[in-house]
Design a protein around this motif. Structure first.
Motif, mmCIF file in Angstrom:
data_model
loop_
_atom_site.group_PDB
_atom_site.id
_atom_site.type_symbol
_atom_site.label_atom_id
_atom_site.label_comp_id
_atom_site.label_asym_id
_atom_site.label_seq_id
_atom_site.Cartn_x
_atom_site.Cartn_y
_atom_site.Cartn_z
ATOM 1 N N TRP A 79 41.025 49.091 48.104
ATOM 2 C CA TRP A 79 41.088 50.425 47.891
ATOM 3 C C TRP A 79 41.995 50.857 46.641
ATOM 4 N N SER A 80 42.951 49.792 46.171
ATOM 5 C CA SER A 80 43.559 50.031 44.932
ATOM 6 C C SER A 80 42.771 50.063 43.840
ATOM 7 N N TRP A 81 41.707 49.269 43.801
ATOM 8 C CA TRP A 81 40.849 49.010 42.853
ATOM 9 C C TRP A 81 39.797 50.224 42.931
ATOM 10 N N VAL A 82 39.259 50.460 44.063
ATOM 11 C CA VAL A 82 38.338 51.487 44.293
ATOM 12 C C VAL A 82 39.070 52.870 43.710
ATOM 13 N N TRP A 126 43.757 50.530 35.111
ATOM 14 C CA TRP A 126 43.890 48.959 35.113
ATOM 15 C C TRP A 126 45.334 48.424 34.834
ATOM 16 N N PHE A 127 45.979 48.957 33.920
ATOM 17 C CA PHE A 127 47.211 48.451 33.620
ATOM 18 C C PHE A 127 48.391 49.093 34.433
ATOM 19 N N LEU A 128 48.545 50.080 34.901
ATOM 20 C CA LEU A 128 49.465 50.766 35.712
ATOM 21 C C LEU A 128 49.094 50.905 37.209
ATOM 22 N N ILE A 129 48.148 51.731 37.463
ATOM 23 C CA ILE A 129 47.786 52.171 38.729
ATOM 24 C C ILE A 129 47.493 50.902 39.737
ATOM 25 N N ILE A 135 50.812 46.237 45.088
ATOM 26 C CA ILE A 135 52.022 46.019 45.199
ATOM 27 C C ILE A 135 52.555 46.732 46.583
ATOM 28 N N LEU A 136 52.347 48.137 46.330
ATOM 29 C CA LEU A 136 52.630 48.830 47.294
ATOM 30 C C LEU A 136 51.611 48.912 48.725
ATOM 31 N N ILE A 137 50.562 48.707 48.571
ATOM 32 C CA ILE A 137 49.651 48.835 49.653
ATOM 33 C C ILE A 137 49.485 47.457 50.453
ATOM 34 N N TYR A 138 49.270 46.246 49.412
ATOM 35 C CA TYR A 138 48.971 45.076 49.951
ATOM 36 C C TYR A 138 50.161 43.898 49.961
ATOM 37 N N ALA A 139 51.391 44.423 49.256
ATOM 38 C CA ALA A 139 52.579 43.390 48.954
ATOM 39 C C ALA A 139 52.091 42.312 48.186
ATOM 40 N N VAL A 145 49.023 40.425 40.066
ATOM 41 C CA VAL A 145 48.186 41.779 40.062
ATOM 42 C C VAL A 145 48.395 42.539 38.560
ATOM 43 N N PHE A 146 49.534 41.956 38.133
ATOM 44 C CA PHE A 146 49.332 42.675 36.545
ATOM 45 C C PHE A 146 48.529 41.855 35.751
ATOM 46 N N THR A 147 48.499 40.638 35.921
ATOM 47 C CA THR A 147 47.434 39.522 35.451
ATOM 48 C C THR A 147 46.175 39.984 35.482
ATOM 49 N N GLN A 148 45.867 40.187 36.859
ATOM 50 C CA GLN A 148 44.548 40.679 37.105
ATOM 51 C C GLN A 148 44.230 42.051 36.479
ATOM 52 N N GLY A 149 45.074 42.882 36.761
ATOM 53 C CA GLY A 149 45.007 44.177 36.177
ATOM 54 C C GLY A 149 44.622 44.163 34.678
#
Length: 185
Positions: A79-82, A126-129, A135-139, A145-149
């Motif tokens: 959901w974070s990426w959606v 992609w860099f912030l949201i 981090i917040l939803i999936y820990a 996640v910052f590398t992936q973003g």
């Protein structure tokens, strides 16, 4: 209230747009060296649809297309990426008035404006949201996640900058220019 918000044409565009987004995301993506991250051509199409049909259509195409692709491909929805796909479609559609494509003119200054808009939308997304929601939803671990973003953001900015610009140039050629009418004698 919602009755006048979406025309039949826009609703059909959302359905077709989401289907094309899924096809592009599933079959026209290039794997990257970063796990669960690929170079997506679907965002160039999302940008085109958001510019042509507006922010609501852009948001819904991003939301529906990405969610269904995740469900089909992975069996669950990230959901974070959606949310970011929805955000990117909405913001590009919302700011499309700065490069009015319906005029039939998509010159260098409008190409630059379009790319500034899409870079801002995708940069925020992609860099912030996306990493913050991961981090917040999936820990998830921050460095992952910052590398992936970062990889997703840079690759999407490039694909939209190249393929999205080409799509919008082609679309603009199908529109009548404001000064194209001539008086018949």
């Amino acid at each position: 209230m919602f009755k006048n918000l979406l025309s039949i044409k826009t609703i059909v565009a959302i359905g077709i747009g989401a289907a094309v987004f899924i096809i592009l995301a599933k079959f026209v993506a290039i794997p990257s060296p970063v796990p669960n991250t690929s170079i997506q051509t679907a965002y160039a199409f999302l940008a085109l649809m958001a510019v042509v049909f507006g922010p609501i259509a852009g948001a819904l195409i991003g939301l529906i297309g990405h969610a269904l692709n995740d469900a089909i491909t992975y069996g669950s929805i990230w959901w974070s990426w959606v949310a970011v796909s929805m955000f990117v479609g909405f913001l590009i559609g919302l700011l499309a008035k700065f490069f009015s494509i319906e005029s039939g003119i998509f010159n260098t200054s409008k190409v630059i404006r379009f790319n500034i808009v899409q870079i801002i939308a995708q940069g925020i997304g992609w860099f912030l949201i996306a990493p913050t929601l991961d981090i917040l939803i999936y820990a998830e671990p921050a460095n992952k996640v910052f590398t992936q973003g970062f990889v997703a953001g840079i690759s999407n900015i490039i694909t939209v900058g190249v393929i999205g610009t080409i799509l919008l140039l082609a679309y603009a050629k199908t529109r009548k220019q404001d000064n194209s009418l001539q008086k018949e004698l």
